[in-house]
Design an enzyme around this catalytic site. Structure first.
Site, PDB file in Angstrom:
ATOM      1  N   CYS A  76       0.846  -1.191   0.000  1.00  0.00           N
ATOM      2  CA  CYS A  76       0.000   0.000   0.000  1.00  0.00           C
ATOM      3  C   CYS A  76       0.884   1.245   0.000  1.00  0.00           C
ATOM      4  O   CYS A  76       1.814   1.360   0.808  1.00  0.00           O
ATOM      5  CB  CYS A  76      -0.893  -0.012   1.235  1.00  0.00           C
ATOM      6  SG  CYS A  76      -1.923   1.464   1.411  1.00  0.00           S
ATOM      7  N   CYS A  79       0.359   3.130   3.627  1.00  0.00           N
ATOM      8  CA  CYS A  79       0.843   2.649   4.927  1.00  0.00           C
ATOM      9  C   CYS A  79       1.864   1.522   4.841  1.00  0.00           C
ATOM     10  O   CYS A  79       2.281   1.006   5.867  1.00  0.00           O
ATOM     11  CB  CYS A  79      -0.346   2.202   5.774  1.00  0.00           C
ATOM     12  SG  CYS A  79      -1.136   0.688   5.178  1.00  0.00           S
ATOM     13  N   CYS A 124      -7.246  -1.378   1.635  1.00  0.00           N
ATOM     14  CA  CYS A 124      -6.167  -1.824   2.513  1.00  0.00           C
ATOM     15  C   CYS A 124      -6.729  -2.097   3.900  1.00  0.00           C
ATOM     16  O   CYS A 124      -7.456  -1.265   4.458  1.00  0.00           O
ATOM     17  CB  CYS A 124      -5.082  -0.750   2.563  1.00  0.00           C
ATOM     18  SG  CYS A 124      -3.764  -1.115   3.746  1.00  0.00           S
ATOM     19  N   CYS A 127      -5.007   0.705   6.529  1.00  0.00           N
ATOM     20  CA  CYS A 127      -5.343   2.140   6.538  1.00  0.00           C
ATOM     21  C   CYS A 127      -6.687   2.453   5.885  1.00  0.00           C
ATOM     22  O   CYS A 127      -7.133   3.596   5.918  1.00  0.00           O
ATOM     23  CB  CYS A 127      -4.247   2.956   5.857  1.00  0.00           C
ATOM     24  SG  CYS A 127      -4.137   2.755   4.064  1.00  0.00           S
ATOM     25  N   CYS A 147      -8.280  -5.995  -9.598  1.00  0.00           N
ATOM     26  CA  CYS A 147      -7.903  -4.944 -10.532  1.00  0.00           C
ATOM     27  C   CYS A 147      -7.543  -3.700  -9.709  1.00  0.00           C
ATOM     28  O   CYS A 147      -8.424  -3.014  -9.195  1.00  0.00           O
ATOM     29  CB  CYS A 147      -9.081  -4.683 -11.467  1.00  0.00           C
ATOM     30  SG  CYS A 147      -8.702  -3.608 -12.839  1.00  0.00           S
TER      31      CYS A 147
END
Length: 161
Positions: A76, A79, A124, A127, A147
C-alpha cells in the site's frame, strides 16, 4: 405538480438514497493507521491521495506497475501494508495491475454502488485506502481478478520470503 406530490417524492428519494448506501458490508471502521486528511495529503502524491483517500481511479495503461515483471511485493502506498506477491500478478489486458490472490488479511472488501450497480471494492486492511475492485473473471486457481490502481501501491523488488 402540487406541493404534496413534490414533498412525497423528495421523502421517497431520501429514503432510497439512505438504503442505497446502507449494507455496503463495511461499517465506519477504525483502521490501525488513521491520519487526518492533511497528514494523508502530506504523505501521498496528489494522484495517490485521490485514489486512496477519495476513491478515484487512475487512467488505464498509465501505471509503470503494469510492466513490472520482477519478483517482489506490492504494498500500500499509504501505509506500506504488504498486499500482493509478484507471483500472483497476471496481465489481464485491462490496463491496471491485476492479481489473482492477495496476501492473507492484507485487504478488506465492501460493496461499491457508485456507478449504479454493485461492485466489490478492495481496500487496505491497515489504513482503509481504496485500492481498486475485485471481479470474478480471473485465472485459476481463484478465478478472481483484483484490478488495482497502480498509484495506490509501491513495488519492492526482491525475494518474497
Amino acid at each position: 405538480m402540487n406541493r404534496r406530490v413534490f414533498l412525497g417524492g423528495a421523502a421517497a428519494t431520501a429514503i432510497v438514497a439512505t438504503f442505497w448506501h446502507m449494507g455496503t458490508g463495511e461499517a465506519e471502521a477504525a483502521y490501525p493507521v488513521t491520519l487526518t486528511n492533511a497528514e494523508w495529503r502530506k504523505r501521498l502524491s496528489p494522484q495517490a491521495y485521490a485514489v486512496l483517500r477519495q476513491k478515484s481511479t487512475e487512467h488505464p495503461f498509465t501505471s509503470p506497475l503494469n510492466k513490472e515483471k520482477r519478483e517482489g511485493v506490492y504494498s500500500c502506498a499509504g501505509c506500506e501494508q504488504r498486499l500482493f506477491l509478484s507471483k500472483t500478478k497476471f496481465d489481464s489486458g485491462t490496463g491496471w495491475p491485476s492479481f489473482y490472490r492477495p496476501i492473507n488479511s492484507a485487504i478488506g472488501t465492501s460493496t461499491d454502488r457508485e456507478l449504479g450497480y454493485s461492485r466489490t471494492e478492495v481496500h487496505c486492511a491497515r489504513c482503509g485506502g481504496h485500492l481498486g475492485h475485485v471481479f470474478d473473471d480471473g485465472p485459476r486457481p481463484t478465478g478472481l481478478r483484483y484490478c488495482m490502481n497502480g498509484v495506490a501501491m509501491r513495488f519492492v523488488a526482491g525475494k518474497t520470503r
